[in-house]
Design a protein around this motif. Structure first.
Motif, short mmCIF file in Angstrom:
data_model
loop_
_atom_site.label_atom_id
_atom_site.label_comp_id
_atom_site.label_asym_id
_atom_site.label_seq_id
_atom_site.Cartn_x
_atom_site.Cartn_y
_atom_site.Cartn_z
N THR A 243 0.81 -1.21 0.00
CA THR A 243 0.00 0.00 0.00
C THR A 243 0.85 1.26 0.00
O THR A 243 0.81 2.06 -0.94
N ARG A 244 1.66 1.44 1.04
CA ARG A 244 2.50 2.64 1.04
C ARG A 244 3.51 2.60 -0.10
O ARG A 244 3.88 3.65 -0.65
N ALA A 245 3.93 1.39 -0.46
CA ALA A 245 4.86 1.30 -1.59
C ALA A 245 4.27 1.95 -2.83
O ALA A 245 4.97 2.60 -3.61
N HIS A 246 2.92 1.81 -2.98
CA HIS A 246 2.27 2.43 -4.14
C HIS A 246 1.94 3.90 -3.94
O HIS A 246 1.68 4.61 -4.91
N ILE A 247 1.91 4.34 -2.69
CA ILE A 247 1.79 5.79 -2.49
C ILE A 247 3.10 6.43 -2.97
O ILE A 247 3.10 7.43 -3.68
N ALA A 248 4.20 5.79 -2.62
CA ALA A 248 5.51 6.34 -2.98
C ALA A 248 5.79 6.23 -4.47
O ALA A 248 6.38 7.13 -5.07
N ASP A 249 5.40 5.12 -5.07
CA ASP A 249 5.61 4.96 -6.52
C ASP A 249 4.43 4.21 -7.11
O ASP A 249 4.26 3.01 -6.86
N PRO B 197 11.47 4.34 -3.63
CA PRO B 197 11.15 3.53 -2.44
C PRO B 197 10.33 4.28 -1.40
O PRO B 197 10.59 5.45 -1.12
N CYS B 198 9.36 3.59 -0.84
CA CYS B 198 8.71 4.07 0.38
C CYS B 198 9.72 3.85 1.50
O CYS B 198 10.25 2.75 1.66
N ILE B 199 9.97 4.88 2.29
CA ILE B 199 10.98 4.74 3.35
C ILE B 199 10.34 4.42 4.71
O ILE B 199 11.03 4.38 5.72
N GLY B 200 9.02 4.24 4.72
CA GLY B 200 8.38 3.86 5.98
C GLY B 200 8.42 4.96 7.03
O GLY B 200 8.36 4.68 8.23
N CYS B 201 8.48 6.21 6.58
CA CYS B 201 8.55 7.30 7.56
C CYS B 201 7.19 7.60 8.18
O CYS B 201 7.10 8.11 9.29
N ASN B 202 6.12 7.33 7.44
CA ASN B 202 4.74 7.58 7.88
C ASN B 202 4.41 9.06 8.04
O ASN B 202 3.33 9.39 8.52
N HIS B 203 5.31 9.94 7.66
CA HIS B 203 5.04 11.36 7.88
C HIS B 203 4.06 11.94 6.88
O HIS B 203 3.10 12.62 7.24
N GLY B 204 4.31 11.65 5.60
CA GLY B 204 3.45 12.25 4.59
C GLY B 204 2.09 11.58 4.51
O GLY B 204 1.06 12.25 4.37
N CYS B 205 2.06 10.27 4.63
CA CYS B 205 0.79 9.55 4.40
C CYS B 205 -0.10 9.61 5.62
O CYS B 205 -0.95 10.51 5.73
N ILE B 206 0.11 8.72 6.58
CA ILE B 206 -0.80 8.75 7.74
C ILE B 206 -0.59 10.04 8.53
O ILE B 206 -1.55 10.61 9.06
N ILE C 51 -3.74 12.72 2.82
CA ILE C 51 -2.40 12.13 2.72
C ILE C 51 -1.55 12.89 1.70
O ILE C 51 -2.05 13.50 0.76
N GLY C 52 -0.26 12.84 1.93
CA GLY C 52 0.74 13.22 0.95
C GLY C 52 1.78 12.12 1.00
O GLY C 52 1.49 11.01 1.44
N CYS C 53 2.97 12.43 0.58
CA CYS C 53 4.04 11.44 0.70
C CYS C 53 5.37 12.19 0.76
O CYS C 53 5.61 13.11 -0.02
N THR C 54 6.21 11.78 1.68
CA THR C 54 7.51 12.43 1.84
C THR C 54 8.31 12.38 0.54
O THR C 54 8.96 13.36 0.18
N VAL C 55 8.24 11.25 -0.14
CA VAL C 55 9.12 11.08 -1.30
C VAL C 55 8.42 11.34 -2.63
O VAL C 55 9.08 11.46 -3.66
S1 SF4 Z 1 5.05 9.22 3.51
FE1 SF4 Z 1 6.76 7.86 4.01
S2 SF4 Z 1 5.77 5.97 4.73
FE2 SF4 Z 1 4.19 7.16 3.72
S3 SF4 Z 1 4.19 6.34 1.64
FE3 SF4 Z 1 5.53 8.12 1.62
S4 SF4 Z 1 7.59 7.32 2.03
FE4 SF4 Z 1 6.12 5.72 2.56
#
Ligand code: SF4
Ligand code: FMN
Length: 662
Positions: A319-325, A342-351, A360-364
């Protein structure tokens, strides 16, 4: 060409089709339900664009974020909202060419949220939800009948909209789990007590929805166990799934973990490894009579292939992998796995974005929620190709250089140090944070691939730039730690003794590491409430130091709360009993043997022993170059921390937007 026709041999399982009930799914990659806030309650054009972008990327199945039924003030999609069914139809039509199938998750938060009219939340019994802390009312039989009608209406809307299936949300501690679980359900009537009784309402809902949707649609459930005394164990989840499957009520089982009492297990951040949920899934997954979806920080099709090969699941959530790419499947099939952002698992932009800003947004990935205008596929050549100089090779400068080069500009990237990556390289030295560097590794590969002229160990000043005479300069020179003793919650206070040898920045802790003797006791003072201080504390605790964490905030690392990372970090830090936490703290002075601290709202100063004092406050922007370019005859754009030290997400976004503006 249909994606699976090209399947690389080593990905034969994950790229093979599978039937979920009557629905043919073209491959095993799933985007599980995730609240986005993009649709503002309905399936609006922005939310459609968000999903279509990912359909184009080749994912096999998308489960749309929870659709709120009844009167629960659920924040995502709302059953009966204007435009919902029409939006579904548009979504289905636009996704059809790509083969992605679409299910809708339907749910009710139960005791986690009050009713729309402000009356108490509904639940099986009178319990108190973790999120709102308001005692719930035990649902009456009439309310249950009403709920069944609501689910049926929502499911019919899905059918009218042409969706392929429906998933009933029975996980994460929400209403239906509050009936399934003896932790909440203390009813004495036919809906509580025995296993059969606790199953009664969920079974009624499944039967009613099954009867309401055509046979051409799939129906399934999402379930998660509860790692609490008296909660649903992984074996209980297996029994529940069997109960549904034996009655022909479900075509698929979607397994998750966590509840709102431990949400960091629902959306595990960077510290969790890929597959962190699998152990709890296994009893249900291995015995399942219907196809099983599993999830938990999977980012590559190779990982998904392994899950299926090991028999741990039939389909894999990414799921987050597809938010990132959005294009993971397509890029992988084309042999471009290195291109997957890559999704870096930061959780900042999404949740984090959802919980703080309602969307939601996404850090990357800057384009999330803005696909119609910012999709990567829309980056076209500039009508006016120019010579662009980017100064600073951290994430902001790298993203600026990448996008500028994609637009056809001739780009030079100058970095003063011998490495690209900037402050992220330091952040990645912290325990369990190595994954943050994945994004700068990706950016570095991309700028090289795009032909950016990279000059490492190259310090440039305003004169050098005047000699080079670029058409535009993007300044991404970042920021540096500030050790002046200033504390933003205590105006006018400057801690004394900041020149004492024991005072260090978090950067020094992480970069000097085992080359320095940190003693046996440390104070970590955290003015920012973000990750820097946590990282230093975690490093020192891991080295066996007793750490006193002093923060002026009212809680530990409040900046990490929306990213569901504060409690997880505290759990790790406190595990060995080597952490002491002082909130509402002020640092008064540093001297031989330790620090003087006091509470911000009264009480006298007290001493805390320390051999090392880590002072973390808001960084100072590195403005030398930008100030020197004040009268430059070409456009100069400052991006990232040099404007104001903030977060990785802002750094990347500003670099991206600056390059688009040229
Ligand atoms: S905000 Fe971080 S955890 Fe959420 S999808 Fe983007 S890279 Fe992954
Ligand atoms: C922003 C966000 C919102 C989410 N909302 C939901 C939701 O509405 N329903 C649900 O079942 N899970 C929700 N989840 C959990 C995801 O479905 C998934 O289980 C979780 O992100 C772990 O999978 P991943 O590692 O592949 O991202 C959400 C996750 C995120 C990141």
């Amino acid at each position: 060409m249909h994606p699976v026709e090209n399947a690389p041999a080593n990905l034969s399982r994950v790229l093979s089709p599978i039937a979920i009930g009557p629905i043919h799914i073209p491959n095993r990659v799933v985007r599980t339900g995730h609240g986005t806030g993009i649709g503002k309650g309905t399936m609006n054009p922005a939310l459609i664009a968000y999903h279509v972008e990912r359909a184009r990327g080749g994912v096999g199945l998308t489960i749309i974020e929870a659709l709120a039924v009844g009167t629960s003030a659920y924040p995502f999609l709302v059953s009966g909202a204007p435009g919902l069914v029409e939006g579904y139809r548009d979504l289905v039509a636009l996704c059809a060419p790509y083969g992605m199938k679409i299910f809708q998750q339907i749910g009710h938060l139960g005791n986690e949220i009050p009713e729309l009219d402000g009356s108490p939340p509904w639940s099986s019994s009178d319990s108190v939800g973790a999120m709102v802390g308001i005692p719930s009312q035990a649902m009456s039989l009439a309310q249950m009948d009403f709920l069944v009608e609501c689910y049926v209406r929502a499911a019919r809307d899905c059918a009218d909209g042409g969706l392929d299936g429906v998933e009933l949300h029975m996980a994460h501690g929400y209403l239906l789990q509050q009936f399934l679980s003896p932790l909440y359900n203390r009813r004495k009537d036919a809906y509580g007590g025995s296993f059969e009784n606790r199953m009664r309402l969920p079974v009624r809902l499944l039967e009613a929805v099954r009867a309401a949707i055509p046979e051409t649609m799939a129906l399934g459930v999402r379930l998660s166990s509860e790692p609490f005394e008296g909660g649903l164990s992984p074996e209980d989840i297996k029994c529940i799934a069997d109960h549904f499957a034996d009655r022909g009520l479900i075509d698929f089982l979607n397994l998750s973990s966590g509840t709102d009492y431990n949400p960091h297990k629902i959306i595990g951040a960077m510290h969790e490894p890929a597959g962190y949920e699998l152990e709890g899934d296994r009893p249900a997954a291995h015995a399942s009579k219907v196809p099983v979806i599993v999830t938990g920080r999977f980012r590559t099709l190779e990982e998904a292939e392994q899950v299926i090969r090991e028999g741990d699941g039939d389909l894999v959530g990414m799921t987050r992998a597809h938010i990132a790419d959005p294009a993971i499947v397509r890029k992988t099939i084309e042999g471009r796995t290195d291109d997957v952002r890559p999704c870096i698992g930061c959780n900042h932009g999404c949740i984090g974005g959802l919980l703080t800003g309602g969307q939601i947004g996404c850090t990357v990935n800057v384009a999330v929620g803005l696909e119609a205008t910012l999709s990567e596929d829309l980056i076209g050549p500039s009508e006016n190709p120019r010579r662009v100089l980017v100064v600073g090779g951290g994430p902001s400068g790298l993203e600026a250089a990448r996008v500028a080069a994609m637009r056809g500009h001739t780009v030079v990237l100058a970095e003063a140090s011998p490495h690209l990556g900037g402050a992220v390289n330091i952040a990645a030295l912290a325990p369990r944070r190595a994954g943050i560097a994945d994004i700068v590794h990706w950016l570095e590969r991309e700028v090289r691939r795009c032909g950016v002229d990279i000059r490492l160990s190259t310090y440039v000043d305003a004169e050098d730039i005047a000699d080079y005479a670029p058409d535009a300069v993007i300044v991404a020179t970042g920021s540096l730690p500030r050790l002046d003793g200033a504390q933003h919650r205590s105006p006018g206070l400057l801690a004394r003794g900041m020149d004492h040898a024991s005072v260090v920045s978090s950067h020094e802790v992480l970069t000097e590491g085992s080359n320095r003797n940190w003693g046996s006791r440390a104070v970590v003072f955290d003015d920012t409430g973000h990750y820097e201080a946590v990282a230093a504390a975690e490093y020192l605790v891991a080295r066996g130091l007793a750490v006193t964490f002093v923060t002026p905030h009212k809680s530990f690392a409040p900046g990490l709360e929306p990213a569901l990372s504060d409690e997880a970090a505290l759990e790790r830090l406190a595990a060995d009993g080597n952490l002491r936490l002082i909130t509402y703290g002020e640092l008064l002075s540093v001297g031989d043997g330790g620090v003087e601290v006091r509470h911000r709202f009264g009480g006298g100063a007290f001493h805390v022993d320390a051999d090392t004092v880590v002072f973390v406050s808001h960084n100072a922007p590195n403005r030398d170059l930008i100030d020197g370019l004040a009268d430059a005859p070409f456009p100069v754009i400052a991006v990232g921390d040099v404007r104001s030290p903030r977060y990785l997400q802002t750094a990347i976004r500003e670099g991206h937007m600056a390059a688009r503006s040229l």
